[in-house]
Enzyme design. Sequence first.
Site, PDB file in Angstrom:
ATOM      1  N   HIS A  14       0.868  -1.189   0.000  1.00  0.00           N
ATOM      2  CA  HIS A  14       0.000   0.000   0.000  1.00  0.00           C
ATOM      3  C   HIS A  14       0.900   1.233   0.000  1.00  0.00           C
ATOM      4  O   HIS A  14       1.477   1.586   1.028  1.00  0.00           O
ATOM      5  CB  HIS A  14      -0.908   0.013   1.234  1.00  0.00           C
ATOM      6  CG  HIS A  14      -1.876   1.156   1.253  1.00  0.00           C
ATOM      7  ND1 HIS A  14      -3.225   0.980   1.425  1.00  0.00           N
ATOM      8  CD2 HIS A  14      -1.710   2.489   1.105  1.00  0.00           C
ATOM      9  CE1 HIS A  14      -3.839   2.155   1.396  1.00  0.00           C
ATOM     10  NE2 HIS A  14      -2.913   3.096   1.206  1.00  0.00           N
ATOM     11  N   HIS A  16       1.570   5.372  -1.597  1.00  0.00           N
ATOM     12  CA  HIS A  16       1.232   6.575  -2.360  1.00  0.00           C
ATOM     13  C   HIS A  16       2.521   7.175  -2.927  1.00  0.00           C
ATOM     14  O   HIS A  16       3.455   7.473  -2.176  1.00  0.00           O
ATOM     15  CB  HIS A  16       0.558   7.606  -1.457  1.00  0.00           C
ATOM     16  CG  HIS A  16      -0.758   7.165  -0.917  1.00  0.00           C
ATOM     17  ND1 HIS A  16      -1.943   7.362  -1.584  1.00  0.00           N
ATOM     18  CD2 HIS A  16      -1.076   6.509   0.237  1.00  0.00           C
ATOM     19  CE1 HIS A  16      -2.946   6.858  -0.876  1.00  0.00           C
ATOM     20  NE2 HIS A  16      -2.438   6.332   0.232  1.00  0.00           N
ATOM     21  N   LEU A  17       2.540   7.355  -4.236  1.00  0.00           N
ATOM     22  CA  LEU A  17       3.683   7.996  -4.887  1.00  0.00           C
ATOM     23  C   LEU A  17       3.354   9.377  -5.420  1.00  0.00           C
ATOM     24  O   LEU A  17       4.250  10.125  -5.805  1.00  0.00           O
ATOM     25  CB  LEU A  17       4.199   7.125  -6.034  1.00  0.00           C
ATOM     26  CG  LEU A  17       4.929   5.845  -5.636  1.00  0.00           C
ATOM     27  CD1 LEU A  17       5.289   5.025  -6.870  1.00  0.00           C
ATOM     28  CD2 LEU A  17       6.188   6.155  -4.824  1.00  0.00           C
ATOM     29  N   ARG A  18       2.051   9.711  -5.476  1.00  0.00           N
ATOM     30  CA  ARG A  18       1.611  10.987  -6.049  1.00  0.00           C
ATOM     31  C   ARG A  18       2.075  11.090  -7.508  1.00  0.00           C
ATOM     32  O   ARG A  18       2.162  10.095  -8.207  1.00  0.00           O
ATOM     33  CB  ARG A  18       2.093  12.168  -5.217  1.00  0.00           C
ATOM     34  CG  ARG A  18       1.883  12.042  -3.715  1.00  0.00           C
ATOM     35  CD  ARG A  18       0.449  11.865  -3.312  1.00  0.00           C
ATOM     36  NE  ARG A  18       0.307  11.953  -1.845  1.00  0.00           N
ATOM     37  CZ  ARG A  18      -0.687  11.428  -1.173  1.00  0.00           C
ATOM     38  NH1 ARG A  18      -1.637  10.742  -1.811  1.00  0.00           N
ATOM     39  NH2 ARG A  18      -0.753  11.554   0.139  1.00  0.00           N
ATOM     40  N   ASN A  42      -5.330   7.258  -6.218  1.00  0.00           N
ATOM     41  CA  ASN A  42      -6.110   8.463  -5.907  1.00  0.00           C
ATOM     42  C   ASN A  42      -5.367   9.741  -6.275  1.00  0.00           C
ATOM     43  O   ASN A  42      -5.103  10.612  -5.452  1.00  0.00           O
ATOM     44  CB  ASN A  42      -6.529   8.484  -4.434  1.00  0.00           C
ATOM     45  CG  ASN A  42      -5.367   8.429  -3.462  1.00  0.00           C
ATOM     46  OD1 ASN A  42      -4.310   7.886  -3.770  1.00  0.00           O
ATOM     47  ND2 ASN A  42      -5.558   8.990  -2.278  1.00  0.00           N
ATOM     48  N   LYS A 100      -9.059  -0.583  -6.185  1.00  0.00           N
ATOM     49  CA  LYS A 100      -9.139   0.093  -4.885  1.00  0.00           C
ATOM     50  C   LYS A 100     -10.524   0.701  -4.670  1.00  0.00           C
ATOM     51  O   LYS A 100     -11.025   1.453  -5.511  1.00  0.00           O
ATOM     52  CB  LYS A 100      -8.085   1.191  -4.787  1.00  0.00           C
ATOM     53  CG  LYS A 100      -8.095   1.981  -3.473  1.00  0.00           C
ATOM     54  CD  LYS A 100      -7.799   1.078  -2.281  1.00  0.00           C
ATOM     55  CE  LYS A 100      -7.902   1.827  -0.958  1.00  0.00           C
ATOM     56  NZ  LYS A 100      -6.704   2.594  -0.638  1.00  0.00           N
ATOM     57  N   HIS A 137     -10.425   0.764   1.514  1.00  0.00           N
ATOM     58  CA  HIS A 137     -10.260   1.744   2.587  1.00  0.00           C
ATOM     59  C   HIS A 137     -11.473   1.594   3.495  1.00  0.00           C
ATOM     60  O   HIS A 137     -12.585   2.003   3.138  1.00  0.00           O
ATOM     61  CB  HIS A 137     -10.166   3.166   2.030  1.00  0.00           C
ATOM     62  CG  HIS A 137      -9.973   4.209   3.096  1.00  0.00           C
ATOM     63  ND1 HIS A 137      -8.782   4.877   3.272  1.00  0.00           N
ATOM     64  CD2 HIS A 137     -10.809   4.675   4.068  1.00  0.00           C
ATOM     65  CE1 HIS A 137      -8.891   5.715   4.300  1.00  0.00           C
ATOM     66  NE2 HIS A 137     -10.124   5.610   4.790  1.00  0.00           N
ATOM     67  N   HIS A 175      -4.615  -0.942   5.722  1.00  0.00           N
ATOM     68  CA  HIS A 175      -4.236  -0.137   6.898  1.00  0.00           C
ATOM     69  C   HIS A 175      -5.225  -0.266   8.047  1.00  0.00           C
ATOM     70  O   HIS A 175      -5.791   0.715   8.525  1.00  0.00           O
ATOM     71  CB  HIS A 175      -4.024   1.326   6.529  1.00  0.00           C
ATOM     72  CG  HIS A 175      -5.091   1.957   5.665  1.00  0.00           C
ATOM     73  ND1 HIS A 175      -6.442   1.855   5.911  1.00  0.00           N
ATOM     74  CD2 HIS A 175      -4.988   2.717   4.547  1.00  0.00           C
ATOM     75  CE1 HIS A 175      -7.119   2.514   4.999  1.00  0.00           C
ATOM     76  NE2 HIS A 175      -6.248   3.045   4.153  1.00  0.00           N
ATOM     77  N   LEU A 220      -5.168   9.070   8.031  1.00  0.00           N
ATOM     78  CA  LEU A 220      -6.475   8.421   7.932  1.00  0.00           C
ATOM     79  C   LEU A 220      -6.284   7.026   7.383  1.00  0.00           C
ATOM     80  O   LEU A 220      -5.610   6.869   6.344  1.00  0.00           O
ATOM     81  CB  LEU A 220      -7.431   9.226   7.029  1.00  0.00           C
ATOM     82  CG  LEU A 220      -7.958  10.526   7.625  1.00  0.00           C
ATOM     83  CD1 LEU A 220      -8.772  11.296   6.581  1.00  0.00           C
ATOM     84  CD2 LEU A 220      -8.811  10.260   8.865  1.00  0.00           C
ATOM     85  N   ASP A 248       1.272   2.509   3.607  1.00  0.00           N
ATOM     86  CA  ASP A 248       0.434   3.691   3.410  1.00  0.00           C
ATOM     87  C   ASP A 248       1.287   4.946   3.527  1.00  0.00           C
ATOM     88  O   ASP A 248       0.810   6.001   3.985  1.00  0.00           O
ATOM     89  CB  ASP A 248      -0.729   3.725   4.416  1.00  0.00           C
ATOM     90  CG  ASP A 248      -1.807   4.751   4.048  1.00  0.00           C
ATOM     91  OD1 ASP A 248      -1.827   5.184   2.881  1.00  0.00           O
ATOM     92  OD2 ASP A 248      -2.610   5.113   4.927  1.00  0.00           O
ATOM     93  N   HIS A 252       3.040  14.414   1.725  1.00  0.00           N
ATOM     94  CA  HIS A 252       2.469  15.738   1.493  1.00  0.00           C
ATOM     95  C   HIS A 252       3.567  16.749   1.793  1.00  0.00           C
ATOM     96  O   HIS A 252       4.318  16.586   2.767  1.00  0.00           O
ATOM     97  CB  HIS A 252       1.287  16.028   2.417  1.00  0.00           C
ATOM     98  CG  HIS A 252       0.098  15.155   2.194  1.00  0.00           C
ATOM     99  ND1 HIS A 252      -0.768  15.321   1.133  1.00  0.00           N
ATOM    100  CD2 HIS A 252      -0.388  14.109   2.912  1.00  0.00           C
ATOM    101  CE1 HIS A 252      -1.730  14.420   1.200  1.00  0.00           C
ATOM    102  NE2 HIS A 252      -1.523  13.670   2.265  1.00  0.00           N
ATOM    103  N   ALA A 264      -4.000  14.491   5.592  1.00  0.00           N
ATOM    104  CA  ALA A 264      -3.762  13.260   6.337  1.00  0.00           C
ATOM    105  C   ALA A 264      -2.691  12.429   5.657  1.00  0.00           C
ATOM    106  O   ALA A 264      -2.718  12.246   4.441  1.00  0.00           O
ATOM    107  CB  ALA A 264      -5.053  12.455   6.439  1.00  0.00           C
TER     108      ALA A 264
END
Length: 346
Positions: A14, A16-18, A42, A100, A137, A175, A220, A248, A252, A264
Amino acid sequence: MTHSLTIRRPDDWHLHLRDGAVLNAVLPETARHFARAIIMPNLVPPVVTGVDAAAYRDRILAALPDGMGFEPLMTLYLTEDTDPEDVAAAHASGLITAVKLYPAGATTNSASGVSDFRKVQNVLEKMAEIGLPLCVHGEVTDSEIDIFDREAVFIDRVLDPIRRATPGLRVVMEHITTKNGVDYVRANDTDLGATITTHHLIINRNHILVGGIKPHYYCLPVAKREEHRIALREAATSGDARFFLGTDSAPHIDPLKENACGCAGCFTATNTMSCLAEVFEQDGALDQLEAFASLNGPAFYRLPVNDATITLTKGDAVDYPPKIECDAGDITVFDPGFPLHWSVSA
């Protein structure tokens, strides 16, 4: 006393790479230690079709520094308009590894998520037919439900009915943050697994709120009471194949975290393996770290384990950078609140 531990190279189930500058800044932090990762879809706009996923995969691979080996495992963002045949085609081609599910409004960039779960039943049935996992999620978004109760309510109101209505659907509860989540996984069959993050093994809600608000611990699902953190640690260190690592890790830039309505997410990619070694050593379970980080996830996703290895060595405290530089702004690295004595080498 163990001072060196060699394990199969881990995966992150899980991540996030943006995109853009943030992708360029954070991808090396994951690729340094991890062979593969399930990539969250996302973005804005989200990755909703096979075409979107292929384009995002190409951008990830283009951002990978020379000499680093890393495989992004792509996912699609489930919406009420998702085409089951597009999902099936993307899976058959090897492009995607999972789909997802975000309840609409549950977390960062989730506005396009699902409000009426009946409208995605045809997609879920196709996924059960072809063996494609659903990553969930697991929080309701009803305003009257306390934020600390949203995971437990989701299990009862949404997840359990979905699974009962869709026999054979393989689900990852992502998560998990509660004893309720741990207990639900243990009470069910092998079609259900759960990821546990690095930071939820280390922090509880006091870390966010006591002595002033700590925005870099806000995530979150939000961290819960200490009893839930203890349940997560027991699950992660138990060797139970249904629990595996999904960091996760959620970057940011600092201005988006440190403001009156901060985003978050905890960014843990840089120091996760050192953090985990400390946690597993504290719980007398270093012999289970490989299962959690390197073996259980591939088993659930029906993928081979990695041939390569990494070695963790205990010594002087590791000096991780407090921030990762990014053209869009600095990104703060998760601070576990204790020294990290386990370093990682190939």
